[in-house]
Write a protein that holds these residues in place. Structure first.
Motif, PDB file in Angstrom:
ATOM      1  N   SER A   1      10.973  -4.691  -1.664  1.00 48.73           N
ATOM      2  CA  SER A   1      11.599  -6.019  -1.727  1.00 48.73           C
ATOM      3  C   SER A   1      11.377  -6.830  -0.455  1.00 48.73           C
ATOM      4  CB  SER A   1      13.101  -5.873  -1.985  1.00 48.73           C
ATOM      5  OG  SER A   1      13.761  -5.294  -0.863  1.00 48.73           O
ATOM      6  N   ARG A   2      11.028  -6.166   0.634  1.00 47.88           N
ATOM      7  CA  ARG A   2      10.871  -6.852   1.917  1.00 47.88           C
ATOM      8  C   ARG A   2       9.428  -6.915   2.412  1.00 47.88           C
ATOM      9  NH1 ARG A   2      15.628  -4.523   1.443  1.00 47.88           N
ATOM     10  NH2 ARG A   2      17.498  -5.364   2.468  1.00 47.88           N
ATOM     11  N   SER A   3       8.550  -6.158   1.804  1.00 43.38           N
ATOM     12  CA  SER A   3       7.191  -6.046   2.316  1.00 43.38           C
ATOM     13  C   SER A   3       6.413  -7.351   2.170  1.00 43.38           C
ATOM     14  CB  SER A   3       6.441  -4.940   1.580  1.00 43.38           C
ATOM     15  OG  SER A   3       5.100  -4.880   2.032  1.00 43.38           O
ATOM     16  N   PRO A   4       5.749  -7.788   3.229  1.00 44.22           N
ATOM     17  CA  PRO A   4       4.910  -8.982   3.139  1.00 44.22           C
ATOM     18  C   PRO A   4       3.540  -8.686   2.527  1.00 44.22           C
ATOM     19  CG  PRO A   4       4.856  -8.122   5.371  1.00 44.22           C
ATOM     20  CD  PRO A   4       5.820  -7.256   4.614  1.00 44.22           C
ATOM     21  N   LEU A   5       3.259  -7.403   2.257  1.00 43.08           N
ATOM     22  CA  LEU A   5       1.988  -7.000   1.665  1.00 43.08           C
ATOM     23  C   LEU A   5       2.240  -6.146   0.425  1.00 43.08           C
ATOM     24  CD1 LEU A   5       0.102  -5.932   4.926  1.00 43.08           C
ATOM     25  CD2 LEU A   5      -0.443  -7.937   3.505  1.00 43.08           C
ATOM     26  N   PRO A   6       1.333  -6.182  -0.549  1.00 43.67           N
ATOM     27  CA  PRO A   6       1.480  -5.291  -1.706  1.00 43.67           C
ATOM     28  C   PRO A   6       1.423  -3.828  -1.281  1.00 43.67           C
ATOM     29  CG  PRO A   6      -0.116  -7.039  -2.157  1.00 43.67           C
ATOM     30  CD  PRO A   6       0.178  -7.094  -0.685  1.00 43.67           C
ATOM     31  N   LEU A   7       2.200  -2.994  -1.948  1.00 46.22           N
ATOM     32  CA  LEU A   7       2.264  -1.566  -1.655  1.00 46.22           C
ATOM     33  C   LEU A   7       1.741  -0.768  -2.846  1.00 46.22           C
ATOM     34  CD1 LEU A   7       5.874  -1.444  -0.128  1.00 46.22           C
ATOM     35  CD2 LEU A   7       3.699  -1.853   1.058  1.00 46.22           C
ATOM     36  N   PHE A   8       0.863   0.205  -2.556  1.00 41.27           N
ATOM     37  CA  PHE A   8       0.292   1.054  -3.596  1.00 41.27           C
ATOM     38  C   PHE A   8       0.732   2.493  -3.394  1.00 41.27           C
ATOM     39  CE2 PHE A   8      -2.063  -2.530  -4.726  1.00 41.27           C
ATOM     40  CZ  PHE A   8      -2.887  -2.287  -5.824  1.00 41.27           C
ATOM     41  N   ALA A   9       1.112   3.133  -4.476  1.00 45.36           N
ATOM     42  CA  ALA A   9       1.465   4.548  -4.441  1.00 45.36           C
ATOM     43  C   ALA A   9       0.201   5.386  -4.522  1.00 45.36           C
ATOM     44  CB  ALA A   9       2.384   4.894  -5.607  1.00 45.36           C
ATOM     45  N   ASP A  10       0.127   6.408  -3.688  1.00 41.53           N
ATOM     46  CA  ASP A  10      -0.951   7.391  -3.789  1.00 41.53           C
ATOM     47  C   ASP A  10      -0.336   8.772  -3.968  1.00 41.53           C
ATOM     48  OD1 ASP A  10      -3.097   9.088  -3.622  1.00 41.53           O
ATOM     49  OD2 ASP A  10      -3.865   8.307  -1.739  1.00 41.53           O
ATOM     50  N   GLU A  11       0.135   9.368  -2.900  1.00 38.47           N
ATOM     51  CA  GLU A  11       0.775  10.671  -3.008  1.00 38.47           C
ATOM     52  C   GLU A  11       2.003  10.646  -3.909  1.00 38.47           C
ATOM     53  OE1 GLU A  11      -1.593  10.859   0.814  1.00 38.47           O
ATOM     54  OE2 GLU A  11      -0.395   9.353  -0.224  1.00 38.47           O
ATOM     55  N   SER A  12       2.598   9.483  -4.123  1.00 32.20           N
ATOM     56  CA  SER A  12       3.773   9.357  -4.991  1.00 32.20           C
ATOM     57  C   SER A  12       3.409   9.214  -6.468  1.00 32.20           C
ATOM     58  CB  SER A  12       4.624   8.147  -4.577  1.00 32.20           C
ATOM     59  OG  SER A  12       5.242   8.362  -3.337  1.00 32.20           O
ATOM     60  N   CYS A  13       2.124   9.088  -6.773  1.00 31.71           N
ATOM     61  CA  CYS A  13       1.709   8.903  -8.166  1.00 31.71           C
ATOM     62  C   CYS A  13       0.640   9.918  -8.520  1.00 31.71           C
ATOM     63  CB  CYS A  13       1.183   7.488  -8.390  1.00 31.71           C
ATOM     64  SG  CYS A  13       0.681   7.180 -10.107  1.00 31.71           S
ATOM     65  N   HIS A  14       1.001  10.850  -9.391  1.00 34.70           N
ATOM     66  CA  HIS A  14       0.036  11.846  -9.849  1.00 34.70           C
ATOM     67  C   HIS A  14      -0.413  11.557 -11.280  1.00 34.70           C
ATOM     68  CE1 HIS A  14       0.955  15.221  -6.732  1.00 34.70           C
ATOM     69  NE2 HIS A  14       1.004  14.013  -6.201  1.00 34.70           N
ATOM     70  N   THR A  15       0.519  11.410 -12.207  1.00 38.39           N
ATOM     71  CA  THR A  15       0.171  11.222 -13.612  1.00 38.39           C
ATOM     72  C   THR A  15       1.030  10.118 -14.225  1.00 38.39           C
ATOM     73  OG1 THR A  15       1.794  12.757 -14.547  1.00 38.39           O
ATOM     74  CG2 THR A  15      -0.271  13.723 -13.736  1.00 38.39           C
ATOM     75  N   VAL A  16       0.875   9.959 -15.526  1.00 45.78           N
ATOM     76  CA  VAL A  16       1.622   8.950 -16.269  1.00 45.78           C
ATOM     77  C   VAL A  16       3.127   9.141 -16.102  1.00 45.78           C
ATOM     78  CG1 VAL A  16       1.602  10.317 -18.388  1.00 45.78           C
ATOM     79  CG2 VAL A  16       1.762   7.819 -18.530  1.00 45.78           C
ATOM     80  N   ARG A  17       3.551  10.366 -15.861  1.00 42.54           N
ATOM     81  CA  ARG A  17       4.990  10.636 -15.718  1.00 42.54           C
ATOM     82  C   ARG A  17       5.599   9.964 -14.489  1.00 42.54           C
ATOM     83  NH1 ARG A  17       2.700  15.392 -17.477  1.00 42.54           N
ATOM     84  NH2 ARG A  17       2.454  16.180 -15.349  1.00 42.54           N
ATOM     85  N   ASP A  18       4.780   9.555 -13.552  1.00 47.54           N
ATOM     86  CA  ASP A  18       5.285   8.935 -12.325  1.00 47.54           C
ATOM     87  C   ASP A  18       5.337   7.410 -12.386  1.00 47.54           C
ATOM     88  OD1 ASP A  18       5.484  11.438 -10.859  1.00 47.54           O
ATOM     89  OD2 ASP A  18       3.293  11.426 -10.828  1.00 47.54           O
TER      90      ASP A  18
END
Length: 354
Positions: free
Chosen positions: A226-243
């Motif tokens: 909500s505060r980030s001035p840049l887009p944030l992408f998940a890597d280690e937090s996203c493995h499969t569709v379940r995430d």
């Protein structure tokens, strides 16, 4: 069906370090080859990471124990169901075998994988970034100069020398688009926000990957998003569709990697789910050969961003497949036109067959 599995050690072109590792461990990958009674061959690969508790030797041993007769290029879903019936299937093994099955199935059909999947592939459209690991500022400068033909760079951060390293990059590429990957290197949401605000002042940073550890709370991730001035992408937090549902709350996009999802089939499903959820999509990679890199490239039509350069970071790729001249992915010059569009160059490895 016959199965051959090989353990290959890959030689990085230069030392490779990221925030979540300590540095100089050898890069191993497992190459799987399935051959059916008609002589059709399917190639697969997985570059397992100790971070996920799957040493390459363990993945190789798992593949050696499989009954290859249970696999068929004519029934990829059934073959994968058999694999899932085995106890304790390593994700990396699932990835290698899924790629090999799809490669063989598409070769039997006489089609490149992207057409076999109904996706297509637009030439001269898909651009990959070129990754630069943590290093001393003077080495960063040399790497950026060497990557002058690539239109987009990806810089690893999460080190006390981040300001000096970023300044070194900008000293030779003042306005080139840059993607930043923290690899869980910032430990609190406040620390992450300070770094994000600093990076945003550059004006040419596209987004930041994995600013917080994978076990960060949903509340902290939402606070930062909500505060980030840049887009944030998940890597280690996203493995499969379940995430995907959790990622919607804490990120603007996801980085999907074949070795995390367990192959092209689940990566395909995960990318589609992310797009339906309104997330931006990125396809990433590990230090890999052209087998896994080419497999990932066949999904390019589902990605907003691509970081599939792992084969460009090594000096002993045993295969040739998708090319990346000036950062533009292309299958136009591939000798093999079907399946993964990958052919052998030379393999130096030890092998075992079942």
């Amino acid at each position: 069906m016959k199965l051959n599995a090989r353990l290959c050690e890959l030689r990085p072109a230069s030392p490779w370090k990221i925030a979540s590792t300590t540095g100089s461990a050898p890069h191993h990958t497992v190459i799987v080859e399935l051959t059916d009674a008609d002589g059709f061959i399917g190639l697969g690969e997985a570059a397992p990471s100790i971070l996920f508790g799957e040493p390459a030797a363990d993945v190789l041993e798992f593949c050696r124990q499989l009954d290859a007769g249970k696999f068929s290029f004519n029934d990829v879903p059934g073959s994968m169901a058999f694999l899932e019936s085995r106890p304790a299937v390593p994700v990396a093994a699932r990835c290698a075998l899924n790629l090999a099955l799809l490669d063989g199935a598409a070769r039997r059909a006489g089609r490149p994988l992207h057409d076999f999947l109904g996706l297509g592939f637009h030439e001269n459209q898909h651009v990959t970034s070129f990754s630069i690991g943590l290093d001393a500022p003077e080495i960063i400068r040399e790497k950026v100069l060497a990557a002058a033909n690539f239109p987009v760079l990806k810089l690893k951060v999460g080190d006390p020398c981040d300001p000096e390293n970023f300044a070194a990059l900008r000293s030779v590429a003042p306005e080139k688009p840059v993607r930043v990957d923290a690899n869980e290197g910032w430990k609190t949401k406040e620390e992450a926000l300070r770094h994000l605000e600093w990076l945003a002042r550059d004006g040419h940073v596209q987004f930041v990957e994995q600013p917080l550890p994978r076990d960060a709370s949903a509340a902290d991730l939402a606070w930062l998003k909500s505060r980030s001035p840049l887009p944030l992408f998940a890597d280690e937090s996203c493995h499969t569709v379940r995430d995907i549902a959790r990622c919607v709350e804490g990120f603007h996009g996801v980085n999907v990697k074949l070795v995390k999802t367990g192959g092209v089939s689940m990566a395909h499903e995960t990318l589609l789910a992310a797009r339906r959820a309104g997330l931006k999509t990125m396809i990433g990679c590990m230090i890999e050969t052209s087998v896994a890199i080419s497999a990932a490239a066949h999904l390019a039509e589902l990605a907003d961003f691509l970081d599939v350069d792992g084969n460009l970071l090594i000096t002993n790729d045993p295969f040739v497949g998708v090319t990346a001249e000036k950062g533009i992915l292309s299958f136009a010059h591939a000798k093999e036109k079907n399946g993964l569009c990958v052919s052998r160059r030379q393999i130096h490895s030890r092998s075992s067959s079942t």
